[in-house]
Design a protein around this motif. Structure first.
Motif, PDB file in Angstrom:
ATOM      1  N   LEU A  86      41.517  31.477 -58.551  1.00 43.85           N
ATOM      2  CA  LEU A  86      40.185  31.114 -58.293  1.00 43.85           C
ATOM      3  C   LEU A  86      39.834  30.071 -58.956  1.00 43.85           C
ATOM      4  CD1 LEU A  86      37.811  31.590 -56.660  1.00 43.85           C
ATOM      5  CD2 LEU A  86      37.531  33.573 -57.982  1.00 43.85           C
ATOM      6  N   VAL A  89      40.583  26.579 -58.103  1.00 45.90           N
ATOM      7  CA  VAL A  89      39.951  26.159 -56.596  1.00 45.90           C
ATOM      8  C   VAL A  89      38.349  25.519 -57.312  1.00 45.90           C
ATOM      9  CG1 VAL A  89      38.947  26.916 -54.421  1.00 45.90           C
ATOM     10  CG2 VAL A  89      40.995  27.592 -55.123  1.00 45.90           C
ATOM     11  N   LEU A  93      36.749  21.868 -57.061  1.00 45.90           N
ATOM     12  CA  LEU A  93      35.768  21.503 -56.130  1.00 45.90           C
ATOM     13  C   LEU A  93      34.642  20.995 -57.293  1.00 45.90           C
ATOM     14  CD1 LEU A  93      33.753  22.028 -53.687  1.00 45.90           C
ATOM     15  CD2 LEU A  93      33.123  24.180 -54.549  1.00 45.90           C
TER      16      LEU A  93
END
Length: 604
Positions: A86, A89, A93
């Protein structure tokens, strides 16, 4: 004044540029770049910070992936893996948003900087002496102001921000590899040696290659512009074959210059592409040996390989942009070269004591040509109307250029009120001497805009009075919007005679002390030309008017007539005196008067 535009034609007697506008040296280009960065330093700093943050967040992915590998090998739980996945990610971003923000700020910085480059170019171009512009040719100046400025703009707007992002990413990646393991970092850097060798080979040759390509492009533009503008002359003298041959030679030179830069790219980029795999392969090989000996973890090797694989993308973009930087650097050197060109006289030059013009022992020769004027002596009294006549090639136009300060004499002097005309500052020269030729230009904009070039503060009443003085008020009044009618390809088109009348109206608005007319009414019919010249004479009563007379009625109406032959002033006196003397002017007058037609002598 230049070409009937009511503009300044002054020159500070600048050094000869050899017919070419100068090119800025690399050190001058670097200083100019630093100056542009400092002009918008806050935005540039923001671009650097945002790029650094974007590059930093991009490093988290490979490092976390290496942690996942080591965690799984150690038998760790799935929860920790999910959390690290996570985080990958989230960091990806964040990198995307920061990189987008950095590009946005960078593009705005680039547009503002490009605006400064354009404004500086226009200011410098307008400050060039007319003689420098004419010797350089419109092709070179036009190419610098269009293609070269556009190339610089592309770099500032697109390449610059992209390059900053890629450089930041590449540096952060290399630092991350060294932090993982210094030995793996050293292997990765050493594997980049072939790329460095190819880059140095390319950089040694690229700048000169792109400068040669730019110069060849300017030469093509110059030949095409000169041929198109002089198409009638080319046809009349049957020079089409020679002009086609000259165009082919210029195009061949341009083709060879382009092929050379293409050759540089075809050698450079394939060599680089092949070398990209070396850092990754080197780290995997050495990392495998070190892992087998327990010197590094498998996760560290995987992370280092991923970092170097990630390094390939920004490096590829950097090298791609290096090619563009060489092209734009050559273009920027051409644009910035105007700063090294001779300038018009600076403010503070002495003011003329009066409006008397003295030509004393003047000799003049054009570049790479024989002497055109040979010891010319002439005094033009304030308020006098002087006509200069003579056969083609006699030196009339050359003399008019010296009188207007467009060129400085090679020997002797041309002064107004005791001050060299060529040494007057532009604003003072514009009010002192105006040279009007048949080469008139209608600028994009309204009729009012075209007239106010000569006098920005002029009221509509003055504009109409100037138009009436040259007989142009009737057709301007018939235009759809009068003074507010748009002129040019997308508006109302003006033929040669109307363009001349607008130019002469600008002269009336400029209200100079001395007016020099060199075929200024050549495109008007004889009746309109004579009416316009007499109207100008009435408006400029008390001013000095020097007319290069191609129609002898101008000489007949003048106070004195100067006869030029083979670059020398051979006769000087009133019309009646010269006719009675029975010399060259008398013969010319008898021929003209007997035929009832104007004898035309084309400018030399």
């Amino acid at each position: 004044m230049t070409a009937g535009t009511a503009g300044t034609a002054g020159t500070a007697g600048a050094a000869d540029t050899g017919g070419r506008l100068p090119i800025a040296e690399p050190v001058d280009v670097r200083r100019a770049a630093v100056r542009l960065v400092r002009a918008d330093g806050r935005a540039f700093t923001a671009v650097l910070v945002l790029n650094a943050l974007a590059a930093g967040t991009g490093l988290a992915g490979p490092w976390l992936l290496g942690r996942i590998v080591d965690h799984v090998r150690a038998g760790g739980g799935v929860g920790a893996v999910d959390r690290m996945a996570l985080a990958i990610v989230v960091c990806a971003l964040a990198q995307l948003l920061l990189a987008r923000w950095a590009r946005y700020v960078g593009h705005r910085f680039g547009e503002r900087t490009l605006a400064r480059v354009r404004e500086e170019f226009v200011d410098r171009a307008l400050a060039l002496p007319a003689s420098v512009v004419e010797r350089a040719g419109t092709g070179d100046l036009t190419t610098r102001g269009t293609a070269d400025v556009a190339t610089v703009g592309t770099t500032l707007r697109d390449v610059g921000p992209e390059l900053l992002v890629c450089v930041a990413q590449a540096l952060f990646v290399l630092v991350a590899v060294f932090l993982l393991d210094p030995l793996l970092g050293a292997v990765g850097v050493l594997a980049l040696t072939p790329i460095w060798v190819a880059l140095r080979w390319y950089l040694r040759r690229a700048r000169d290659g792109y400068l040669a390509e730019g110069a060849a492009g300017s030469e093509v533009a110059e030949i095409l512009a000169a041929t198109a503008s002089g198409a009638r002359t080319v046809e009349a003298f049957r020079l089409a074959g020679r002009r086609v041959a000259a165009s082919r030679d210029a195009l061949e030179t341009a083709r060879r210059a382009r092929l050379y830069t293409l050759f540089l790219r075809t050698v450079f980029f394939p060599a680089v592409e092949v070398s990209y795999i070396l850092p990754v392969a080197g780290v995997l090989l050495v990392g495998g040996v070190l892992h087998a000996r327990g010197a590094v973890t498998l996760g560290a090797v995987v992370a280092a390989a991923l970092y170097l694989r990630q390094f390939t993308e920004p490096l590829d973009q950097i090298l791609m942009h290096v090619e563009q930087l060489q092209s734009s650097g050559a273009s920027f050197a051409r644009v910035e070269g105007l700063a090294r060109a001779p300038r018009a006289a600076a403010a503070g030059s002495p003011a003329p004591a009066d409006d008397r013009i003295d030509v004393t022992g003047v000799h003049y020769a054009y570049d790479h040509g024989g002497e055109v004027l040979h010891g010319v002596d002439l005094t033009v009294r304030p308020g006098e109307r002087l006509a200069v006549v003579g056969p083609s090639g006699a030196g009339k136009t050359t003399l008019s250029r010296l009188l207007a300060g467009v060129d400085a004499p090679g020997a002797g002097s041309v002064t107004v009120g005791g001050v060299p005309v060529a040494g007057l500052e532009p604003e003072r020269l514009r009010r002192q001497v105006v040279l009007v030729t048949q080469e008139h230009h209608v600028f994009l904009g309204t009729v009012r805009d075209n007239l106010r070039i000569a006098e920005p503060a002029a009221t509509d009443e003055r504009l109409w009075a100037a138009l009436a003085a040259v007989g142009a008020d009737a057709w301007v009044a018939e235009l759809p919007d009068g003074l507010d009618t748009e002129l040019g390809p997308d508006g109302c088109r003006t033929d040669g005679s109307r363009a001349q009348q607008l130019a002469l109206a600008r002269v009336v608005l400029a209200d100079p002390h001395t007016l020099i007319l060199d075929e200024a009414t050549a495109l008007l019919d004889p009746a309109t030309a004579r009416h316009t010249e007499r109207a100008l004479a009435a408006v400029l009563e008390g001013r000095t008017v020097i007319a290069i007379a191609h129609r002898l009625h101008t000489a007949h109406d003048a106070d004195r007539v100067a006869v030029m032959e083979n670059g020398r002033l051979t006769e000087l006196g009133t019309h009646e005196e010269l006719v009675a003397a029975g010399g060259a002017y008398a013969a010319l007058w008898r021929t003209w008067h007997g035929d009832g037609a104007a004898v035309s002598s084309q400018g030399d």
